[in-house]
Design an enzyme around this catalytic site. Structure first.
Site, PDB file in Angstrom:
ATOM      1  N   ILE A   7      -3.110   1.836  -3.688  1.00 34.79           N
ATOM      2  CA  ILE A   7      -3.211   2.472  -2.378  1.00 34.79           C
ATOM      3  C   ILE A   7      -2.394   3.752  -2.463  1.00 34.79           C
ATOM      4  O   ILE A   7      -1.254   3.749  -2.937  1.00 34.79           O
ATOM      5  CB  ILE A   7      -2.685   1.540  -1.257  1.00 34.79           C
ATOM      6  CG1 ILE A   7      -2.754   2.235   0.112  1.00 34.79           C
ATOM      7  CG2 ILE A   7      -1.285   1.041  -1.535  1.00 34.79           C
ATOM      8  CD1 ILE A   7      -2.355   1.324   1.280  1.00 34.79           C
ATOM      9  N   SER A   8      -2.982   4.878  -2.073  1.00 39.15           N
ATOM     10  CA  SER A   8      -2.299   6.165  -2.178  1.00 39.15           C
ATOM     11  C   SER A   8      -1.067   6.203  -1.286  1.00 39.15           C
ATOM     12  O   SER A   8      -0.999   5.538  -0.252  1.00 39.15           O
ATOM     13  CB  SER A   8      -3.247   7.305  -1.792  1.00 39.15           C
ATOM     14  OG  SER A   8      -4.324   7.402  -2.691  1.00 39.15           O
ATOM     15  N   ALA A   9      -0.097   7.002  -1.691  1.00 43.77           N
ATOM     16  CA  ALA A   9       1.103   7.208  -0.887  1.00 43.77           C
ATOM     17  C   ALA A   9       0.724   7.792   0.477  1.00 43.77           C
ATOM     18  O   ALA A   9      -0.244   8.554   0.590  1.00 43.77           O
ATOM     19  CB  ALA A   9       2.065   8.149  -1.607  1.00 43.77           C
TER      20      ALA A   9
END
Length: 225
Positions: A75-77
């Site tokens: 999951i992207s930052a």
């Protein structure tokens, strides 16, 4: 298509890091990092990120870092989600958007808070089924998911006012550029060892590419699983 997103649950799953106050602090940090679009910040504030990671990682959900979601994906930052969504929403708010790389569904839900019609594609079937099960109780009626090769986009639903890609391609896929509507915007990480965000704009029949921030994403692959 009208927008209807049921209020997302905010129940704590054994962690003090999942409160609304924690999300407010995350948004304050994003604002300090340079995210200026208040509608984008409000969308991130409204989506409980801890619901999109495994319970063992929920205490880290609001850190500004990518987290594993299984299947070799992340999951992207929060900053990267905010940055990319802000880029595709710059200027006129798009009415129809394609996301390539559904992953855990977090960015798709953020997009669905802002945009009337959201399509999201994922190549890993088991990951997509896990995400469908997570999103089903949320009753997000303006979001459609499909198991397919992201390099090919989603031609049956094109054209799109914006496309956002959550994995790095060696070069900008021509199919995605073709599926942009006139005036459309594509945001994609490009590169192998060294990666950068690239903004692709389709303006008056011409395609313009702008090199932006250095980034690090998992690779965009073609093989379905």
């Amino acid at each position: 298509m009208g927008v209807f997103v049921k209020s997302l649950p905010t129940t704590v799953r054994g962690s003090g890091m999942t409160s609304e106050r924690t999300r407010v602090r995350m948004v304050e940090r994003l604002r300090a990092q340079g995210v200026r679009d208040e509608s984008v910040l409000a969308a991130l504030a409204s989506v409980p990120r801890h619901l999109f990671v495994d319970e063992a990682l929920s205490s880290r959900a609001y850190e500004d870092s990518a987290l594993p979601i299984g299947f070799g994906q992340t999951i992207s930052a929060p900053y990267m989600v905010a940055r990319m969504v802000e880029l595709v929403c710059a200027g006129a708010l798009p009415k129809k958007v394609l996301e390539v790389g559904t992953g855990c569904g977090y960015q798709a839900v953020v997009l669905a808070r802002l945009i009337p019609e959201v399509y999201s594609v994922e190549r890993i079937g088991a990951l997509l089924e896990k995400t469908r099960a997570r999103l089903w109780p949320m009753r997000i009626q303006n979001l459609r998911l499909k198991h397919t090769d992201g390099f090919q986009g989603l031609p049956e639903a094109a054209p799109f006012d914006a496309i956002i890609v959550a994995a790095a391609a060696p070069q900008v896929p021509p199919a995605l550029v073709e599926q942009l509507a006139p005036g459309g915007r594509l945001v994609i990480p490009v590169g192998t060892h060294a990666q950068h965000l690239v903004l692709v704009e389709k303006l008056e029949g011409e395609v313009r590419e702008t090199l932006l921030d250095p980034v690090r994403f998992v690779p965009l692959l073609t093989n379905l699983s």
